[in-house]
Scaffold this active site. Sequence first.
Site, PDB file in Angstrom:
ATOM      1  N   CYS A 165       0.809  -1.273   0.035  1.00  0.00           N
ATOM      2  CA  CYS A 165      -0.003   0.031   0.043  1.00  0.00           C
ATOM      3  C   CYS A 165       0.802   1.272  -0.232  1.00  0.00           C
ATOM      4  O   CYS A 165       0.079   2.334  -0.208  1.00  0.00           O
ATOM      5  CB  CYS A 165      -1.047   0.004   1.169  1.00  0.00           C
ATOM      6  N   HIS A 305      -2.623   8.191   5.784  1.00  0.00           N
ATOM      7  CA  HIS A 305      -2.726   6.854   5.100  1.00  0.00           C
ATOM      8  C   HIS A 305      -4.212   6.620   5.878  1.00  0.00           C
ATOM      9  O   HIS A 305      -4.924   5.931   4.860  1.00  0.00           O
ATOM     10  CB  HIS A 305      -1.805   6.042   6.033  1.00  0.00           C
ATOM     11  N   GLU A 316      -0.985   5.773  13.498  1.00  0.00           N
ATOM     12  CA  GLU A 316      -0.595   7.093  12.595  1.00  0.00           C
ATOM     13  C   GLU A 316      -0.672   8.016  13.416  1.00  0.00           C
ATOM     14  O   GLU A 316       0.131   9.064  13.256  1.00  0.00           O
ATOM     15  CB  GLU A 316      -1.518   7.046  11.391  1.00  0.00           C
ATOM     16  N   LYS A 337      -9.363   8.311   1.960  1.00  0.00           N
ATOM     17  CA  LYS A 337      -9.958   6.986   2.272  1.00  0.00           C
ATOM     18  C   LYS A 337     -11.352   6.798   2.434  1.00  0.00           C
ATOM     19  O   LYS A 337     -12.200   5.771   2.401  1.00  0.00           O
ATOM     20  CB  LYS A 337      -9.041   6.081   2.763  1.00  0.00           C
ATOM     21  N   HIS A 342      -9.630   2.143   0.037  1.00  0.00           N
ATOM     22  CA  HIS A 342      -8.469   1.869   0.087  1.00  0.00           C
ATOM     23  C   HIS A 342      -7.657   1.462  -1.310  1.00  0.00           C
ATOM     24  O   HIS A 342      -8.212   0.248  -1.591  1.00  0.00           O
ATOM     25  CB  HIS A 342      -7.850   1.090   1.226  1.00  0.00           C
ATOM     26  N   PHE A 401       1.897  -3.177   3.983  1.00  0.00           N
ATOM     27  CA  PHE A 401       1.956  -4.633   4.655  1.00  0.00           C
ATOM     28  C   PHE A 401       3.781  -4.777   4.604  1.00  0.00           C
ATOM     29  O   PHE A 401       4.285  -4.601   3.689  1.00  0.00           O
ATOM     30  CB  PHE A 401       1.477  -5.611   3.987  1.00  0.00           C
TER      31      PHE A 401
END
Length: 414
Positions: A165, A305, A316, A337, A342, A401
């Site tokens: 991502c 994010h 975050e 998002k 996402h 990830f």
Amino acid sequence: MNKRVVVTGVGLVTPLGTGTEKTWNNLIEGKSGIARISRFDAEATGMACTIAGEVRDFDVSAFINKKDARKMDTFIHYGVAAADLALQHSGLEITDENAERVGVAIGSGIGGMPAIEKTLRAYEKGGARKISPFFIPMTIINMVSGWVSMLTGAKGPNTATVTACATGTHAIGDAFEMIARGEADAMIAGGAEACICELAVGGFSAARALSTRNDEPELASRPWDDARDGFVMGEGAGVLVLESLETAQKRGATILAEVVGYGMSGDAYHMTSPAPEGEGGGRCMLAALKAAKLNPEDVDYINAHGTSTPMGDLCETQGIKNVFGEHAKKLMVSSSKSMTGHLLGAAGGIEAAFSVLAVHNSIVPPTINLENPSEGCDLDYVPNTARDVNIDVAISNSFGFGGTNASVIVRKFQ
């Protein structure tokens, strides 16, 4: 690195619409692009999640001829289209004279999973003769950059990032550094993704990563809200045209913003969970600030994010607080998002584009569906309504990830 790098074009294909203007207008109006999955019967499969942010108005024939389109999976369609839109927006023409100085860096997190799924079913039904001769090139990730170069004639650096991502942000950051080092005069850079298929949705569902608010799709993606229960998959592409300042000014281009910093880091912690207190993401933002020669208090806005996962959103936020200290309370932080879902490997591309447009237009996109921030999530998340305000410096964050992190900093062009 001594060359200044600017953004002259933006191309977007998203769940909010095909085209930059349509996507941007829907974004600042706080519209959601999330609905029930139409690509397959998700309810019949028994999956826990049956919603996604699909691109619903895309006409591939507007960008690619039928013969070539058959050789590509959908993520390539989206990437080629976004690159075409970005080039149109920038006015950059690729000619015999400049072709070797124009490069492409467009990545994807997953690539052609729908084509893999479809081909396996055809093989099981009819054997090897049912496998298309285009199967491999229609699924491998670097073919977005490959096709863009073939269709535009760009002969400069040609690469494809694959960092889950964080892909789109890494691609833009790498392209920025190539131009700054003098290896190219212009780069077409970003991310593309299209994996709303049974395998991908089923895989993320099995990992319990996705929201199960299936009866209220538009309310499902709700970063920092106490009722958030996972992310919603999206698809599309976001591509920027980056140029050296000298190149852009020489041709009289409209400059949307300047790219001034890029940071990377690794969590070295867990396959899917962020490091405690957002430590890895924090180091990534600090690296970008150092590269940009900026202080934390110089930053006005962070396009986070912000995936709408319980742990990710909190980490975050903690990382931002650790980096910015008291200034964190003055920052505007929002998650687009909440409207797009996402987009995985394409997320960084479209969110860097949103950051550029926010700086250029002096509008901060909102975080929709934020009704009751959860404990520890206490920053200014620009809830539910866009904000007209001058923005000099913005950061776009992407975390993937495997603990891979990327941050890009853009500022108003001076």
